[in-house]
Design a protein around this motif. Structure first.
Motif, PDB file in Angstrom:
ATOM      1  N   ARG A 220      66.830   5.450  10.811  1.00  0.00           N
ATOM      2  CA  ARG A 220      66.529   4.828  12.112  1.00  0.00           C
ATOM      3  C   ARG A 220      65.417   5.564  12.858  1.00  0.00           C
ATOM      4  O   ARG A 220      64.456   4.955  13.287  1.00  0.00           O
ATOM      5  CB  ARG A 220      67.776   4.775  12.980  1.00  0.00           C
ATOM      6  N   SER A 221      65.571   6.857  13.015  1.00  0.00           N
ATOM      7  CA  SER A 221      64.594   7.621  13.811  1.00  0.00           C
ATOM      8  C   SER A 221      63.336   7.956  13.021  1.00  0.00           C
ATOM      9  O   SER A 221      62.299   8.234  13.612  1.00  0.00           O
ATOM     10  CB  SER A 221      65.222   8.910  14.328  1.00  0.00           C
ATOM     11  N   ARG A 222      63.443   7.956  11.682  1.00  0.00           N
ATOM     12  CA  ARG A 222      62.365   8.344  10.769  1.00  0.00           C
ATOM     13  C   ARG A 222      61.986   9.810  10.938  1.00  0.00           C
ATOM     14  O   ARG A 222      60.925  10.246  10.529  1.00  0.00           O
ATOM     15  CB  ARG A 222      61.132   7.453  10.927  1.00  0.00           C
ATOM     16  N   LYS A 223      62.879  10.610  11.512  1.00  0.00           N
ATOM     17  CA  LYS A 223      62.673  12.044  11.705  1.00  0.00           C
ATOM     18  C   LYS A 223      63.346  12.813  10.578  1.00  0.00           C
ATOM     19  O   LYS A 223      64.413  12.418  10.088  1.00  0.00           O
ATOM     20  CB  LYS A 223      63.256  12.505  13.043  1.00  0.00           C
ATOM     21  N   PRO A 224      62.754  13.942  10.169  1.00  0.00           N
ATOM     22  CA  PRO A 224      63.379  14.767   9.134  1.00  0.00           C
ATOM     23  C   PRO A 224      64.745  15.286   9.568  1.00  0.00           C
ATOM     24  O   PRO A 224      64.965  15.560  10.750  1.00  0.00           O
ATOM     25  CB  PRO A 224      62.400  15.939   8.975  1.00  0.00           C
TER      26      PRO A 224
ATOM     27  N   ARG B  62      64.233  23.404   4.184  1.00  0.00           N
ATOM     28  CA  ARG B  62      65.211  23.009   5.193  1.00  0.00           C
ATOM     29  C   ARG B  62      65.438  21.497   5.178  1.00  0.00           C
ATOM     30  O   ARG B  62      66.572  21.035   5.254  1.00  0.00           O
ATOM     31  CB  ARG B  62      64.742  23.461   6.580  1.00  0.00           C
ATOM     32  N   THR B  63      64.347  20.713   5.050  1.00  0.00           N
ATOM     33  CA  THR B  63      64.444  19.252   5.059  1.00  0.00           C
ATOM     34  C   THR B  63      63.793  18.615   3.831  1.00  0.00           C
ATOM     35  O   THR B  63      63.741  17.399   3.737  1.00  0.00           O
ATOM     36  CB  THR B  63      63.763  18.670   6.316  1.00  0.00           C
ATOM     37  N   SER B  64      63.309  19.437   2.911  1.00  0.00           N
ATOM     38  CA  SER B  64      62.506  18.899   1.808  1.00  0.00           C
ATOM     39  C   SER B  64      62.943  19.436   0.446  1.00  0.00           C
ATOM     40  O   SER B  64      63.610  20.460   0.347  1.00  0.00           O
ATOM     41  CB  SER B  64      61.030  19.250   2.027  1.00  0.00           C
TER      42      SER B  64
ATOM     43  N   VAL C 294      60.767  14.466   1.696  1.00  0.00           N
ATOM     44  CA  VAL C 294      61.449  14.910   2.906  1.00  0.00           C
ATOM     45  C   VAL C 294      62.589  13.941   3.187  1.00  0.00           C
ATOM     46  O   VAL C 294      62.418  12.721   3.111  1.00  0.00           O
ATOM     47  CB  VAL C 294      60.471  14.958   4.102  1.00  0.00           C
ATOM     48  N   LEU C 295      63.744  14.503   3.519  1.00  0.00           N
ATOM     49  CA  LEU C 295      64.908  13.700   3.871  1.00  0.00           C
ATOM     50  C   LEU C 295      64.775  13.280   5.330  1.00  0.00           C
ATOM     51  O   LEU C 295      64.583  14.127   6.207  1.00  0.00           O
ATOM     52  CB  LEU C 295      66.191  14.506   3.656  1.00  0.00           C
ATOM     53  N   VAL C 296      64.825  11.967   5.587  1.00  0.00           N
ATOM     54  CA  VAL C 296      64.658  11.464   6.949  1.00  0.00           C
ATOM     55  C   VAL C 296      65.800  10.533   7.328  1.00  0.00           C
ATOM     56  O   VAL C 296      66.419   9.894   6.474  1.00  0.00           O
ATOM     57  CB  VAL C 296      63.318  10.714   7.140  1.00  0.00           C
ATOM     58  N   ASP C 297      66.054  10.469   8.618  1.00  0.00           N
ATOM     59  CA  ASP C 297      67.006   9.515   9.170  1.00  0.00           C
ATOM     60  C   ASP C 297      66.352   8.139   9.110  1.00  0.00           C
ATOM     61  O   ASP C 297      65.202   7.966   9.528  1.00  0.00           O
ATOM     62  CB  ASP C 297      67.328   9.900  10.612  1.00  0.00           C
TER      63      ASP C 297
END
Length: 147
Positions: free
Chosen positions: A125-129, A96-98, A120-123
């Motif tokens: 700014r937020s460093r969230k996936p 889903r994110t990786s 893992v793909l992250v934002d």
């Protein structure tokens, strides 16, 4: 109880659609005069980063970044200096994110090390996936494992 050892995996560089070559550097060696185990992490990083960050492949969406979440290396043969190494990379799974990669380092036609890595793909700014988009998934298709 089965006491037989499992079959050794067989690696073929042709199974890895993304390939690079590089020189073995004297600085890559350890006191045993072979490439140090920590150097392989850099070899595998070179393969992943050169694919992901090459603008012609479009795998770096604006505002997003790839973070290494997992790296498991199996050392299979010694590599000595001087010489060259060939890196092979194939996408083996998209989550889903990786993205999971199978990676190899070959030297003189022999697999010296293999790895499984997950980014893992992250934002930024937020460093969230963040979920992989259909566009990113499509752009990874040429790099799927061939075997």
């Amino acid at each position: 109880m089965n006491l037989q050892s499992p079959a050794k995996p067989v690696f073929h560089l042709d199974d890895y659609p993304y390939r690079l070559s590089d020189n073995v550097r004297y600085a890559d060696l350890d006191p045993n005069h072979h490439v140090n185990n920590a150097t392989y992490s850099s070899y595998f990083e070179t393969g992943r980063v050169s694919l992901i960050r090459d603008p012609k492949f479009g795998l770096m969406p604006a505002g997003l970044s790839w973070v290494l979440a997992h790296l498991a290396i199996d050392f299979r043969a010694e590599v000595h200096w001087p010489g060259t190494v060939e890196f092979g990379l194939a996408v083996s799974r998209m989550g889903r994110t990786s993205v999971t990669y199978d990676q190899v380092v070959f030297h003189n036609g022999q697999c010296a090390a293999s790895a499984v890595s997950v980014t893992v793909l992250v934002d930024e700014r937020s460093r969230k996936p963040v979920p992989l988009t259909d566009e990113i998934i499509a752009k990874f298709q040429p790099w799927l494992r061939r075997s």
